[in-house]
Design a protein around this motif. Structure first.
Motif, short mmCIF file in Angstrom:
data_model
loop_
_atom_site.label_atom_id
_atom_site.label_comp_id
_atom_site.label_asym_id
_atom_site.label_seq_id
_atom_site.Cartn_x
_atom_site.Cartn_y
_atom_site.Cartn_z
N LEU A 72 2.36 -6.15 2.35
CA LEU A 72 2.66 -6.71 0.95
C LEU A 72 3.16 -8.19 0.90
CD1 LEU A 72 1.98 -3.73 0.22
CD2 LEU A 72 3.28 -4.15 -1.67
N SER A 73 4.07 -8.52 1.81
CA SER A 73 4.74 -9.49 1.96
C SER A 73 3.97 -11.07 2.22
CB SER A 73 5.87 -9.56 3.02
OG SER A 73 6.73 -8.76 2.70
N GLY A 74 2.66 -10.68 3.05
CA GLY A 74 1.99 -11.87 3.50
C GLY A 74 1.32 -12.62 2.22
N LYS A 75 1.32 -14.05 2.64
CA LYS A 75 0.93 -15.24 1.58
C LYS A 75 -0.55 -14.67 1.09
CE LYS A 75 4.58 -17.94 1.89
NZ LYS A 75 5.71 -16.96 1.92
N PRO A 76 -0.82 -14.75 -0.35
CA PRO A 76 0.21 -14.54 -1.26
C PRO A 76 0.47 -13.20 -1.42
CG PRO A 76 -2.04 -14.78 -2.22
CD PRO A 76 -2.44 -15.00 -0.65
N ALA A 77 1.88 -13.24 -1.66
CA ALA A 77 2.65 -11.84 -1.64
C ALA A 77 2.13 -11.01 -2.80
CB ALA A 77 4.33 -12.07 -1.97
N VAL A 78 2.08 -9.75 -2.85
CA VAL A 78 1.71 -8.90 -3.74
C VAL A 78 2.64 -8.81 -4.81
CG1 VAL A 78 0.92 -6.48 -4.03
CG2 VAL A 78 -0.16 -7.53 -2.02
N HIS A 79 3.57 -9.00 -4.61
CA HIS A 79 4.75 -9.03 -6.00
C HIS A 79 6.00 -9.78 -5.43
CE1 HIS A 79 7.76 -6.96 -8.58
NE2 HIS A 79 6.75 -6.60 -8.98
N ARG A 80 6.73 -10.19 -6.52
CA ARG A 80 8.13 -11.02 -6.36
C ARG A 80 8.80 -10.25 -5.24
NH1 ARG A 80 10.27 -12.35 -11.67
NH2 ARG A 80 8.62 -13.96 -11.93
N TYR A 81 8.89 -8.66 -5.48
CA TYR A 81 9.81 -8.17 -4.59
C TYR A 81 8.81 -7.23 -3.77
CZ TYR A 81 13.11 -9.80 -8.01
OH TYR A 81 13.89 -10.77 -8.87
N PRO A 82 8.21 -8.08 -2.58
CA PRO A 82 7.10 -6.98 -1.92
C PRO A 82 7.80 -5.87 -1.02
CG PRO A 82 7.50 -9.23 -0.84
CD PRO A 82 8.22 -9.38 -2.23
N GLY A 83 9.04 -6.12 -0.53
CA GLY A 83 9.68 -5.02 0.32
C GLY A 83 9.91 -3.94 -0.58
N SER A 84 10.58 -4.07 -1.64
CA SER A 84 10.92 -2.84 -2.36
C SER A 84 9.52 -2.24 -2.96
CB SER A 84 12.16 -3.10 -3.66
OG SER A 84 11.43 -4.30 -4.31
N MET A 85 8.67 -2.84 -3.52
CA MET A 85 7.45 -2.64 -4.30
C MET A 85 6.64 -1.51 -3.01
SD MET A 85 7.98 -3.03 -7.12
CE MET A 85 6.74 -2.40 -8.24
#
Length: 199
Positions: A72-85
């Motif tokens: 989820l963190s890869g560019k572009p990230a899936v969300h502003r907070y990819p880790g918590s999401m």
């Protein structure tokens, strides 16, 4: 389930949302603190990075949390907070595996009433009262899932011909109206907060 949604404003992402119950739930889960289109594009991005054409609750639930977070963190990230999401999506999938054998549509397939369906949605990890009501309205207005009493259970989001949430979006014009409504609500909340501080 195979309908045309216009939430991501991207044909491939919207097609997945319209045919995949888990993608629709995941998009709704992601819809916070980022623009709506970005949130609802997320399920397609996740599926592409997994190398599949749909999301699978069993697969996501069983993935290594760090690997899924990195996905989820890869560019572009899936969300502003990819880790918590990433954590929330895995919790949602684990819940679906445990309670519905991984079948997201089973959450609403045999719901006997609007209140029962609302309760099931509120039980999902990451779905508070408001998110559950909005998703219930989306099911009723766009996906043809209309158990008795669904409009009442969805509250203001179930009202016909309103432009309050993602449940009311059918294209760019209604998207603009929903966005305008949200901005009005934010402005009203700020004004109320400011008035409260003056007392």
């Amino acid at each position: 389930m195979d309908v045309t949604l216009h939430l991501a404003q991207d044909p491939a992402a919207d097609a997945l949302l319209g045919r995949s119950p888990l993608a629709a739930l995941t998009g709704m889960l992601l819809d916070q603190q980022i623009p709506m289109e970005w949130a609802f594009k997320g399920p397609r991005t996740i599926a592409d990075r997994l190398g599949t054409d749909d999301l699978d609750a069993h697969e996501i639930a069983a993935m290594d949390p760090e690997a899924f977070s990195a996905l989820l963190s890869g560019k572009p990230a899936v969300h502003r907070y990819p880790g918590s999401m990433a954590k929330r999506i895995q919790q949602l999938c684990q819940y679906l595996v445990e309670h519905y054998d991984g079948d997201a549509e089973a959450v609403w397939r045999d719901a006997g009433s609007g209140p029962e369906l609302l309760r099931r949605l509120e039980d999902l990890p990451g779905f508070g009262k408001q998110k559950a009501r909005i998703f219930l309205a989306l099911l009723g207005k766009r996906l043809g899932v209309a158990p008795e009493g669904w409009r009442e259970a969805a509250g203001v989001y179930g009202e016909p011909d309103s432009f309050r949430s993602v449940a009311d979006i059918t294209g760019p014009e209604s998207l603009a109206k929903v966005r305008a409504h949200k901005q009005e609500m934010k402005a009203a909340a700020k004004a109320a907060e400011a008035a409260g501080k003056k007392k």
